[in-house]
Design a protein around this motif. Structure first.
Motif, short mmCIF file in Angstrom:
data_model
loop_
_atom_site.label_atom_id
_atom_site.label_comp_id
_atom_site.label_asym_id
_atom_site.label_seq_id
_atom_site.Cartn_x
_atom_site.Cartn_y
_atom_site.Cartn_z
N THR A 1 -1.06 11.81 1.92
CA THR A 1 -1.90 12.87 2.48
C THR A 1 -1.29 14.21 2.11
N LYS B 1 0.14 5.24 0.68
CA LYS B 1 -0.83 6.22 1.16
C LYS B 1 -0.25 7.63 1.01
N ARG C 1 -18.10 5.30 2.97
CA ARG C 1 -16.83 5.87 3.40
C ARG C 1 -15.73 4.85 3.17
N ASN C 2 -14.61 5.32 2.68
CA ASN C 2 -13.46 4.45 2.43
C ASN C 2 -13.70 3.41 1.32
N LYS D 1 0.81 -1.22 0.00
CA LYS D 1 0.00 0.00 0.00
C LYS D 1 0.85 1.27 0.00
N ARG E 1 -8.52 4.40 -3.00
CA ARG E 1 -9.47 4.96 -2.03
C ARG E 1 -9.12 6.43 -1.87
N THR E 2 -10.11 7.28 -1.65
CA THR E 2 -9.81 8.71 -1.51
C THR E 2 -10.91 9.42 -0.74
N ASN E 3 -10.54 10.55 -0.12
CA ASN E 3 -11.57 11.41 0.49
C ASN E 3 -12.06 12.47 -0.50
N GLU F 1 -6.56 13.12 0.95
CA GLU F 1 -6.05 11.82 1.36
C GLU F 1 -6.44 10.76 0.34
N SER F 2 -5.48 9.95 -0.06
CA SER F 2 -5.78 8.85 -0.98
C SER F 2 -4.83 7.71 -0.69
N SER F 3 -5.22 6.52 -1.12
CA SER F 3 -4.28 5.40 -1.02
C SER F 3 -4.46 4.47 -2.21
#
Ligand SMILES: *[C@@H]1O[C@H](CO)[C@@H](O)[C@H](O)[C@H]1NC(C)=O
Ligand SMILES: *[C@@H]1O[C@H](CO)[C@@H](O)[C@H](O)[C@H]1NC(C)=O
Ligand SMILES: *[C@@H]1O[C@H](CO)[C@@H](O)[C@H](O)[C@H]1NC(C)=O
Ligand SMILES: *[C@@H]1O[C@H](CO)[C@@H](O)[C@H](O)[C@H]1NC(C)=O
Ligand SMILES: *[C@@H]1O[C@H](CO)[C@@H](O)[C@H](O)[C@H]1NC(C)=O
Length: 382
Positions: free
Chosen positions: A171, A169, A283-284, A167, A302-304, A374-376
């Motif tokens: 931010t 991630k 979410r998520n 992973k 995944r992202t906000n 934020e993303s991963s």
């Protein structure tokens, strides 16, 4: 004096602890965990290499970039390779915007619009290493008022990259402590999951056979010939050229349709397109699954963020070389037109000029407010 000395000693200690691991001779910081190895340089807070294993256990470098880290700053034409554009990513329509009745003018560097912050943007600056450990690195940037031309007030930004098992991630945090300013960032990663090593496919080095599924991307910003949203947000019908929601589709699934040509502006085929995600998605949730059926590598995003831009490298002129970590020995070393895809989670493009979209509070930040992105990416096999 004592006070200053104490502060200095404290930060020197923090730096001494934080500076492990050290960059290599090329200036790259390497972070690794099970199944993944990533390298970064302070220039533009750039990801230079990202290694994951394919279905045969072969390590593939799945992102674009240069071998020569000294070349990033001198290549003024570089297409924001895996960097952080800013302070306002993508386009600002007409090179202007208005906050509290004051109109600000930015430099038009993309036809009639401003792209990726205009001159002196964040992706052409040396960021400072604020902290580094074996699994994460934080870069910081002080962006003075009017440095990315026309932008009001200082902005302070940091980006943190963290590597854990399979992973990556990311931010991005920013504040505008003096006055209200637009802020919109992204990690502008260019992917090629085949690492230009697929010998079987007719479109061997193009991106068209990569597959994409974005189950929550049911709306798209209608755009003009300069890839600027017109304001209209359209629902995407099943099997429409922009449909990656109803099922996984190859990126080239619509390439034999007439509407594929000029789909991303004049002379641009494929995508340079901004999709909006469903507001009620879990979410998520995984908002995008991207994969190569040739080597089995699968990447989940995944992202906000509430939207995404995909750009399928139409403007690549075939003159940029692939890295020594990519390609097939003895074969052509150049990145062809359509040879990659930039996947950029962000907010609605040019939302600062579309108050009717209701995005102002997600794109304009003043004293006391915080921008947080934020993303991963999680890597695995099909
Ligand atoms: C790397 O790029 C820099 C800047 O263009 C150049 O001066 C240098 O010669 C390059 N190094 C190699 C090994 O090509
Ligand atoms: C902007 O101008 C309008 C019309 O003159 C006025 O009503 C409003 O109060 C102004 N807003 C600000 C924040 O100054
Ligand atoms: C970013 O700024 C640099 C330096 O001013 C400039 O050369 C480059 O063209 C800008 N990027 C874009 C996308 O305009
Ligand atoms: C920004 O800088 C340019 C020159 O670099 C100047 O012409 C312009 O007036 C400045 N704008 C503001 C708002 O300070
Ligand atoms: C790649 O595809 C092109 C046609 O799109 C073909 O001419 C070429 O031979 C292929 N290369 C390899 C290595 O398969």
């Amino acid at each position: 004096m004592r006070y200053h000395f104490a502060l200095f000693a404290a930060s020197a200690a923090a730096v001494a602890i934080g500076k492990d691991p050290k960059p290599d001779a090329d200036g790259k910081y390497t972070l690794e965990a099970e199944g993944i190895r990533a390298q970064f340089i302070p220039y533009a807070a750039t990801l230079t290499n990202l290694f994951v294993k394919d279905k045969n256990g072969i390590e593939r470098d799945i992102v674009l970039g240069y071998d020569n880290t000294s070349f990033y700053p001198v290549d003024a034409g570089h297409p924001v390779y895996n960097a952080i554009p800013g302070r306002y990513t993508n386009r600002i329509g007409g090179g202007q915007f208005t906050i509290d009745n004051t109109t600000y003018y930015t430099v038009k560097n993309d036809g009639p619009n401003t792209l990726h912050g205009g001159p002196n943007n964040w992706s052409f600056k040396f960021w400072t290493v604020r902290e580094v450990t074996k699994k994460s690195i934080t870069f910081g940037l002080h962006d003075p008022a009017n440095e990315t031309m026309g932008m009001p007030g200082d902005v302070e930004a940091t980006v943190t990259y963290t590597i854990t098992k399979n992973k990556w991630k990311i931010t991005i945090d920013a504040v505008s402590p003096q006055v209200k300013s637009p802020i919109m960032a992204t990690q502008h990663t260019y992917f090629q999951l085949d690492a230009f090593a697929n010998p079987t496919n007719n479109n061997n080095r193009s991106i068209w056979s990569h597959s994409l599924h974005m189950p929550y991307a049911k709306r798209v910003m209608v755009a003009d010939k300069n890839a600027l949203p017109t304001g209209e947000i359209a629902k995407i019908a099943k099997d429409n050229i922009d449909d990656f929601w109803s099922a996984p589709h190859e990126l080239g699934f619509a390439s034999d349709r007439p509407e594929f040509e000029n789909h991303c502006g004049g002379g641009c085929h494929g995508y340079n397109t901004n999709w909006a995600f469903d507001d009620d998605r879990p979410r998520n949730a995984v908002v995008a699954t991207f994969s190569s059926k040739w080597n089995g590598i699968k990447a989940e995003l995944r992202t906000n963020q509430d939207a995404i831009v995909l750009y399928t490298c139409n403007w690549n002129d075939g003159k940029a070389e692939i890295k020594s970590t990519q390609g097939i020995e003895g074969k052509d070393k150049f990145i062809p037109r359509d040879g990659c895809i930039a996947i950029e989670p962000m907010d609605y493009v040019d939302g600062i000029n579309h108050p009717e979209w209701g995005r102002l509070s997600k794109q304009i930040f003043g004293p006391g407010q915080k921008y947080h992105w934020e993303s991963s990416w999680t890597f695995g096999l099909l």
